[in-house]
Scaffold this motif. Structure first.
Motif, PDB file in Angstrom:
ATOM      1  N   GLU A  79      32.068  50.366  40.611  1.00 39.96           N
ATOM      2  CA  GLU A  79      32.711  51.076  41.615  1.00 39.96           C
ATOM      3  C   GLU A  79      31.695  51.300  42.646  1.00 39.96           C
ATOM      4  O   GLU A  79      31.666  52.309  43.243  1.00 39.96           O
ATOM      5  CB  GLU A  79      33.113  52.408  41.171  1.00 39.96           C
ATOM      6  CG  GLU A  79      33.952  52.380  40.058  1.00 39.96           C
ATOM      7  CD  GLU A  79      34.961  51.424  40.093  1.00 39.96           C
ATOM      8  OE1 GLU A  79      35.752  51.440  40.888  1.00 39.96           O
ATOM      9  OE2 GLU A  79      35.030  50.648  39.291  1.00 39.96           O
ATOM     10  N   LEU A 116      37.401  43.578  43.180  1.00 42.96           N
ATOM     11  CA  LEU A 116      37.724  44.684  42.276  1.00 42.96           C
ATOM     12  C   LEU A 116      38.831  44.292  41.302  1.00 42.96           C
ATOM     13  O   LEU A 116      38.771  44.613  40.108  1.00 42.96           O
ATOM     14  CB  LEU A 116      38.150  45.905  43.092  1.00 42.96           C
ATOM     15  CG  LEU A 116      37.075  46.550  43.962  1.00 42.96           C
ATOM     16  CD1 LEU A 116      37.680  47.684  44.781  1.00 42.96           C
ATOM     17  CD2 LEU A 116      35.932  47.070  43.114  1.00 42.96           C
ATOM     18  N   VAL A 128      33.578  47.203  38.499  1.00 43.01           N
ATOM     19  CA  VAL A 128      32.769  47.413  39.446  1.00 43.01           C
ATOM     20  C   VAL A 128      32.281  48.655  39.150  1.00 43.01           C
ATOM     21  O   VAL A 128      32.926  49.503  38.820  1.00 43.01           O
ATOM     22  CB  VAL A 128      33.507  47.461  40.638  1.00 43.01           C
ATOM     23  CG1 VAL A 128      32.481  47.585  41.552  1.00 43.01           C
ATOM     24  CG2 VAL A 128      34.117  46.177  40.920  1.00 43.01           C
ATOM     25  N   THR A 141      42.824  50.173  40.084  1.00 43.88           N
ATOM     26  CA  THR A 141      42.051  49.953  41.302  1.00 43.88           C
ATOM     27  C   THR A 141      42.742  50.564  42.509  1.00 43.88           C
ATOM     28  O   THR A 141      42.089  51.139  43.390  1.00 43.88           O
ATOM     29  CB  THR A 141      41.850  48.438  41.533  1.00 43.88           C
ATOM     30  OG1 THR A 141      41.276  47.849  40.364  1.00 43.88           O
ATOM     31  CG2 THR A 141      40.916  48.191  42.705  1.00 43.88           C
ATOM     32  N   THR A 154      31.216  50.881  45.870  1.00 42.19           N
ATOM     33  CA  THR A 154      32.188  50.439  46.777  1.00 42.19           C
ATOM     34  C   THR A 154      31.788  50.469  48.175  1.00 42.19           C
ATOM     35  O   THR A 154      30.687  50.675  48.490  1.00 42.19           O
ATOM     36  CB  THR A 154      33.323  51.350  46.685  1.00 42.19           C
ATOM     37  OG1 THR A 154      33.143  52.281  47.600  1.00 42.19           O
ATOM     38  CG2 THR A 154      33.322  51.806  45.385  1.00 42.19           C
ATOM     39  N   SER A 163      30.648  48.213  43.518  1.00 41.88           N
ATOM     40  CA  SER A 163      30.696  48.903  43.802  1.00 41.88           C
ATOM     41  C   SER A 163      30.194  49.394  43.646  1.00 41.88           C
ATOM     42  O   SER A 163      30.616  48.685  42.106  1.00 41.88           O
ATOM     43  CB  SER A 163      30.830  47.580  43.732  1.00 41.88           C
ATOM     44  OG  SER A 163      30.054  48.716  43.528  1.00 41.88           O
ATOM     45  N   SER A 175      32.458  49.275  43.846  1.00 40.12           N
ATOM     46  CA  SER A 175      32.652  48.037  43.332  1.00 40.12           C
ATOM     47  C   SER A 175      31.520  47.523  42.586  1.00 40.12           C
ATOM     48  O   SER A 175      31.011  46.602  42.930  1.00 40.12           O
ATOM     49  CB  SER A 175      32.900  47.148  44.417  1.00 40.12           C
ATOM     50  OG  SER A 175      32.248  46.184  44.477  1.00 40.12           O
ATOM     51  N   ASN A 227      32.135  47.734  43.258  1.00 38.39           N
ATOM     52  CA  ASN A 227      33.702  48.715  42.607  1.00 38.39           C
ATOM     53  C   ASN A 227      33.243  48.694  42.567  1.00 38.39           C
ATOM     54  O   ASN A 227      34.809  49.063  42.256  1.00 38.39           O
ATOM     55  CB  ASN A 227      32.320  48.817  42.731  1.00 38.39           C
ATOM     56  CG  ASN A 227      32.667  48.754  42.715  1.00 38.39           C
ATOM     57  OD1 ASN A 227      33.197  49.001  43.073  1.00 38.39           O
ATOM     58  ND2 ASN A 227      32.876  49.293  43.415  1.00 38.39           N
TER      59      ASN A 227
END
Length: 377
Positions: free
Chosen positions: A354, A95, A352, A49, A356, A374, A348, A342
């Protein structure tokens, strides 16, 4: 000729949706592959992360300070201390916990647990005073919770530690979303996806360094951990690309389309995870429980969209388009949580995707409450 001109924007919208679904699913599967002891074997979720955060923050720095693609906002110390720092802390936590869950439970089960996101967001919103308890919403939340419990009961490789990590990450993300709305909206601060990453990624990196020093740095010193530059670079790049894809999708679609795409992505991800990771087994109870939870999520989405339309109908005509787009973007993460994960990369999807700050940031920023994502990510 006119027919082509009409279809081109529609085709572009579908292309952005496709890219979002592919990148969102890909980032989650990629993270699982990197972290899993059975595959790449890099069981250090905080380190992963932090790599995402560092990379996203660096890219944002170059875009803001070097290439001047966007201008930085007027950030005072008071705003940074009271808004950015607490939001970054909960973002980093979501995350951290979400990615740590990969070490203990399957991707499919993680996606099923993510159905709890609307429940967590509603609870946090009520506790923070940004929403009011409602019987219709409460009944939907109860339905979602029952579905998740049934799905968990049917999980063959149920792991208490992994489940607690994931649920904790979900509530941390929900609190971050509510704080983003309360704090940034109160200050009248608007961040776009790039400036969101610019301010929040470095701060999240610093927060993550504390548990990293205590939990993962000692482990890295005594065990042999493989580090492949191209693996981590491509992983962070995918997380960043996901953030931008979500930003593009948000700009071209409405709340309903985004939510449908999120549900579709979850089903695709659950199916793909069982193919890519054979140890991930889905039972009949898993499917039944997840279907029950999704019914509650769909009903909740319907209520929220209906509320937005009712609010819009009471506004002056010239204010409706802007208000609708703002409200819909604000609601999105809490409802489908396709997630709204994430992860890393400021993304997130939690675990996640991701999704974000970038993505979440884009949703919030258009509404005076910046996002930061995310994602799930």
């Amino acid at each position: 000729m006119s027919g082509k001109m009409i279809n081109r924007p529609l085709l572009l919208t579908y292309f952005y949706l496709l890219m979002y679904v592919l990148l969102s699913s890909g980032v989650i599967l990629y993270n699982k592959w990197v972290l899993s002891p059975k595959y790449f074997n890099f069981p250090l979720p905080i380190t992963l992360t932090m790599i995402h955060m560092g990379f996203s923050g660096l890219v944002a720095f170059f875009l803001v300070r070097v290439f001047k693609v966007v201008a930085p906002v007027k950030m005072t110390f008071e705003i940074y201390a009271t808004c950015v720092i607490p939001i970054s802390a909960f973002f980093a936590s979501s995350l951290w916990f979400g990615n740590t869950a990969y070490l203990h439970i399957s991707v499919a089960f993680i996606q099923m647990l993510k159905a709890l996101m609307p429940v967590a967001t509603f609870i946090m919103a009520v506790l923070c005073g940004t929403d009011k308890p409602r019987c219709d919403v409460f009944s939907n939340m109860l339905l979602v919770s029952v579905g998740v419990v049934v799905s968990s009961y049917g999980e063959i490789h149920f792991n208490v530690v992994g489940t607690l990590y994931q649920v904790t990450g979900i509530f941390a993300e929900a609190l971050r979303l509510v704080l983003t709305q309360v704090l940034l909206q109160k200050k009248g601060l608007t961040l776009n996806p790039i400036t969101s990453l610019y301010y929040i990624a470095p701060c999240s990196f610093v927060f993550l360094s504390v548990p990293w020093l205590l939990l993962e740095k000692p482990a890295m010193e005594v065990s042999q951990i493989q580090f492949n530059f191209w693996i981590f670079f491509s992983n962070a790049l995918c997380a960043l690309a996901l953030n931008f894809s979500i930003f593009l999708v948000i700009g071209r679609t409405g709340a309903v389309t985004i939510r449908v795409a999120g549900v579709l992505k979850d089903w695709i991800l659950i199916a793909l995870s069982t193919v890519i990771f054979p140890e991930s087994i889905i039972t009949r109870l898993n499917i039944i429980g997840y279907a029950i939870a999704l019914c509650g999520v769909v009903m909740y989405n319907y209520i929220k969209v209906k509320d937005v339309r009712a609010t819009a109908s009471q506004l002056p005509i010239d204010a409706i388009p802007e208000r609708i787009s703002k409200d819909w973007k604000l609601e999105k993460k809490s409802s489908d949580i396709y997630v709204p994960n994430n992860g890393g990369g400021l993304s997130s999807d939690m675990n996640v995707d991701e999704e974000t700050p970038l993505t979440q940031s884009s949703r919030l920023s258009h509404v005076g409450r910046s996002s930061i994502g995310s994602h799930g990510a």
